[in-house]
Scaffold this motif. Structure first.
Motif, PDB file in Angstrom:
ATOM      1  N   ASN A 145       0.843  -1.186   0.000  1.00  0.00           N
ATOM      2  CA  ASN A 145       0.000   0.000   0.000  1.00  0.00           C
ATOM      3  C   ASN A 145       0.885   1.246   0.000  1.00  0.00           C
ATOM      4  O   ASN A 145       1.898   1.301   0.692  1.00  0.00           O
ATOM      5  CB  ASN A 145      -0.902   0.016   1.232  1.00  0.00           C
ATOM      6  CG  ASN A 145      -1.905  -1.120   1.220  1.00  0.00           C
ATOM      7  OD1 ASN A 145      -2.294  -1.606   0.164  1.00  0.00           O
ATOM      8  ND2 ASN A 145      -2.328  -1.546   2.394  1.00  0.00           N
ATOM      9  N   GLN A 198     -11.301   0.468  -8.583  1.00  0.00           N
ATOM     10  CA  GLN A 198     -11.512  -0.593  -7.606  1.00  0.00           C
ATOM     11  C   GLN A 198     -12.986  -0.826  -7.315  1.00  0.00           C
ATOM     12  O   GLN A 198     -13.390  -1.949  -7.020  1.00  0.00           O
ATOM     13  CB  GLN A 198     -10.773  -0.246  -6.302  1.00  0.00           C
ATOM     14  CG  GLN A 198      -9.261  -0.224  -6.449  1.00  0.00           C
ATOM     15  CD  GLN A 198      -8.567   0.094  -5.146  1.00  0.00           C
ATOM     16  OE1 GLN A 198      -9.075  -0.178  -4.064  1.00  0.00           O
ATOM     17  NE2 GLN A 198      -7.387   0.686  -5.229  1.00  0.00           N
ATOM     18  N   GLN A 237     -17.882  -5.866  -8.655  1.00  0.00           N
ATOM     19  CA  GLN A 237     -16.556  -5.895  -9.261  1.00  0.00           C
ATOM     20  C   GLN A 237     -16.593  -6.593 -10.622  1.00  0.00           C
ATOM     21  O   GLN A 237     -15.954  -6.152 -11.579  1.00  0.00           O
ATOM     22  CB  GLN A 237     -15.583  -6.601  -8.322  1.00  0.00           C
ATOM     23  CG  GLN A 237     -14.147  -6.168  -8.467  1.00  0.00           C
ATOM     24  CD  GLN A 237     -13.296  -6.606  -7.297  1.00  0.00           C
ATOM     25  OE1 GLN A 237     -13.527  -7.635  -6.677  1.00  0.00           O
ATOM     26  NE2 GLN A 237     -12.276  -5.830  -6.975  1.00  0.00           N
ATOM     27  N   GLU A 267      -6.954  -3.714  -8.941  1.00  0.00           N
ATOM     28  CA  GLU A 267      -7.381  -4.732  -7.977  1.00  0.00           C
ATOM     29  C   GLU A 267      -8.713  -5.389  -8.378  1.00  0.00           C
ATOM     30  O   GLU A 267      -9.691  -5.352  -7.649  1.00  0.00           O
ATOM     31  CB  GLU A 267      -7.476  -4.130  -6.575  1.00  0.00           C
ATOM     32  CG  GLU A 267      -6.148  -3.628  -6.045  1.00  0.00           C
ATOM     33  CD  GLU A 267      -6.219  -3.263  -4.574  1.00  0.00           C
ATOM     34  OE1 GLU A 267      -6.859  -4.003  -3.807  1.00  0.00           O
ATOM     35  OE2 GLU A 267      -5.619  -2.242  -4.196  1.00  0.00           O
ATOM     36  N   SER A 297     -10.002  -8.321  -5.795  1.00  0.00           N
ATOM     37  CA  SER A 297      -9.860  -8.128  -4.341  1.00  0.00           C
ATOM     38  C   SER A 297     -11.087  -8.563  -3.555  1.00  0.00           C
ATOM     39  O   SER A 297     -10.985  -8.983  -2.402  1.00  0.00           O
ATOM     40  CB  SER A 297      -9.544  -6.664  -4.028  1.00  0.00           C
ATOM     41  OG  SER A 297     -10.597  -5.811  -4.473  1.00  0.00           O
ATOM     42  N   ALA A 298     -12.284  -8.472  -4.154  1.00  0.00           N
ATOM     43  CA  ALA A 298     -13.523  -8.810  -3.437  1.00  0.00           C
ATOM     44  C   ALA A 298     -14.116 -10.145  -3.882  1.00  0.00           C
ATOM     45  O   ALA A 298     -15.248 -10.468  -3.511  1.00  0.00           O
ATOM     46  CB  ALA A 298     -14.563  -7.696  -3.626  1.00  0.00           C
ATOM     47  N   GLN A 349     -11.882 -15.391  -8.738  1.00  0.00           N
ATOM     48  CA  GLN A 349     -10.537 -14.878  -8.965  1.00  0.00           C
ATOM     49  C   GLN A 349      -9.892 -15.604 -10.140  1.00  0.00           C
ATOM     50  O   GLN A 349      -9.290 -14.983 -11.031  1.00  0.00           O
ATOM     51  CB  GLN A 349      -9.683 -15.062  -7.716  1.00  0.00           C
ATOM     52  CG  GLN A 349     -10.047 -14.169  -6.550  1.00  0.00           C
ATOM     53  CD  GLN A 349      -9.176 -14.441  -5.340  1.00  0.00           C
ATOM     54  OE1 GLN A 349      -8.086 -15.008  -5.457  1.00  0.00           O
ATOM     55  NE2 GLN A 349      -9.640 -14.051  -4.172  1.00  0.00           N
ATOM     56  N   LEU A 369      -2.368  -5.980  -8.530  1.00  0.00           N
ATOM     57  CA  LEU A 369      -2.700  -7.144  -7.714  1.00  0.00           C
ATOM     58  C   LEU A 369      -1.919  -7.109  -6.406  1.00  0.00           C
ATOM     59  O   LEU A 369      -0.751  -6.729  -6.374  1.00  0.00           O
ATOM     60  CB  LEU A 369      -2.357  -8.451  -8.456  1.00  0.00           C
ATOM     61  CG  LEU A 369      -3.206  -8.815  -9.670  1.00  0.00           C
ATOM     62  CD1 LEU A 369      -2.628 -10.037 -10.363  1.00  0.00           C
ATOM     63  CD2 LEU A 369      -4.658  -9.084  -9.277  1.00  0.00           C
ATOM     64  N   HIS A 370      -2.578  -7.535  -5.328  1.00  0.00           N
ATOM     65  CA  HIS A 370      -1.882  -7.787  -4.071  1.00  0.00           C
ATOM     66  C   HIS A 370      -1.535  -9.267  -3.925  1.00  0.00           C
ATOM     67  O   HIS A 370      -0.653  -9.620  -3.144  1.00  0.00           O
ATOM     68  CB  HIS A 370      -2.734  -7.335  -2.883  1.00  0.00           C
ATOM     69  CG  HIS A 370      -2.653  -5.856  -2.633  1.00  0.00           C
ATOM     70  ND1 HIS A 370      -1.499  -5.227  -2.238  1.00  0.00           N
ATOM     71  CD2 HIS A 370      -3.587  -4.878  -2.732  1.00  0.00           C
ATOM     72  CE1 HIS A 370      -1.722  -3.928  -2.099  1.00  0.00           C
ATOM     73  NE2 HIS A 370      -2.982  -3.694  -2.399  1.00  0.00           N
ATOM     74  N   ASP A 371      -2.245 -10.121  -4.653  1.00  0.00           N
ATOM     75  CA  ASP A 371      -2.005 -11.556  -4.603  1.00  0.00           C
ATOM     76  C   ASP A 371      -0.818 -11.890  -5.511  1.00  0.00           C
ATOM     77  O   ASP A 371      -0.955 -11.980  -6.733  1.00  0.00           O
ATOM     78  CB  ASP A 371      -3.260 -12.302  -5.052  1.00  0.00           C
ATOM     79  CG  ASP A 371      -3.150 -13.812  -4.886  1.00  0.00           C
ATOM     80  OD1 ASP A 371      -2.024 -14.344  -4.876  1.00  0.00           O
ATOM     81  OD2 ASP A 371      -4.212 -14.462  -4.781  1.00  0.00           O
TER      82      ASP A 371
END
Length: 270
Positions: A41, A86, A149, A168, A171-172, A178, A200-202
């Motif tokens: 972040n 997002q 999303q 993202e 994300s949800a 996904q 992406l955070h993954d």
């Protein structure tokens, strides 16, 4: 091909009194490829996406197939690049199908000479491809965060952009969706010769579905290249402050195993 690439050189963007990104130069993003932007972040990923979409004041150079995009009007910019934020705006009194048709109609090129029936057919086809045709007549205000999303993704895809920016997009979503979304983005990039940039955070998803990784921290480029080149124990330590191992499963896919948080002053051996 390099001449069909999106290229970012010396890009600076942010706010009036604070630059989030300063003099950022990235490797070229080529047609038919998916690239993931990763980092903690505050790394500047969303600022970069908004700058590329023409929604954030920026200086430097952003070219697509050799054409400079910075300085174009928002309408001209939107003919080249579609941005999926997002979240969808709240309080929109439309059905899912109507919202996707509206996105196509609002597109600088999507509504030109396309009759209502043709627009509905395109919208229905995209909803089917995303896997949410069963939600077509539901109101946007009736949807869960994950469903909204997916609708936002459909709105972006129906425009058939040359460059698709996804901030993202999973994300949800639950695990199945996904997988569906990332697989779909990968397939459409190949089919349409589209450039897809995904925040992406993954890291596992980024490694599996990306042709290239851009790893950022504090507005700076830390690493770029293939997933194997960019995601290493050293870059994970530098960017995320974790001790991690990189292994490969029996199918050859990269696996990221995080063991612990690094202590102050602790280094990771090369």
């Amino acid at each position: 091909m390099t001449d069909a690439a999106l290229q970012v050189r010396g890009l600076s963007a942010g706010y009036r009194h604070r630059k989030v990104i300063q003099d950022l130069t990235l490797p070229p993003f080529r047609a038919g490829e998916v690239h993931s932007l990763v980092g903690p972040n505050g790394a500047g990923k969303s600022t970069l996406m908004r700058a590329l979409a023409g929604l954030q004041p920026a200086a430097g150079s952003v070219t697509l197939a050799g054409r400079e995009l910075l300085g174009l009007s928002l309408a001209e910019h939107a003919k080249q690049i579609t941005y999926m934020p997002q979240t969808l705006p709240q309080g929109v009194a439309l059905s899912v199908l109507e919202s996707v048709i509206s996105a196509l109609h609002a597109s600088p090129t999507g509504g030109d000479g396309v009759r209502r029936q043709g627009m509905e057919q395109r919208a229905v086809a995209v909803l089917g491809r995303v896997g949410i045709m069963h939600l077509a007549m539901d109101g946007l205000d009736q949807l869960s965060g994950g469903q909204r999303q997916l609708v936002s993704l459909a709105q972006a895809l129906v425009r058939e952009p040359r460059v698709l920016l996804l901030d993202e997009p999973i994300s949800a979503l639950d695990l199945q969706h996904q997988l569906r979304v990332m697989k779909l983005v990968h397939e459409l990039a190949r089919e349409r010769g589209m450039i897809a940039l995904v925040v992406l955070h993954d890291l596992q998803a980024a490694a599996r579905w990306s042709d290239g990784i851009v790893m950022m921290s504090r507005g700076r480029l830390i690493a770029s290249g293939t997933p194997v080149q960019a995601i290493t124990p050293q870059t994970l330590a530098q960017v995320y402050g974790v001790r991690a191992r990189i292994e490969h499963c029996s199918r050859g896919m990269l696996q990221i195993l995080v063991d612990d948080v690094l202590q102050p002053g602790e280094a990771v051996a090369p």
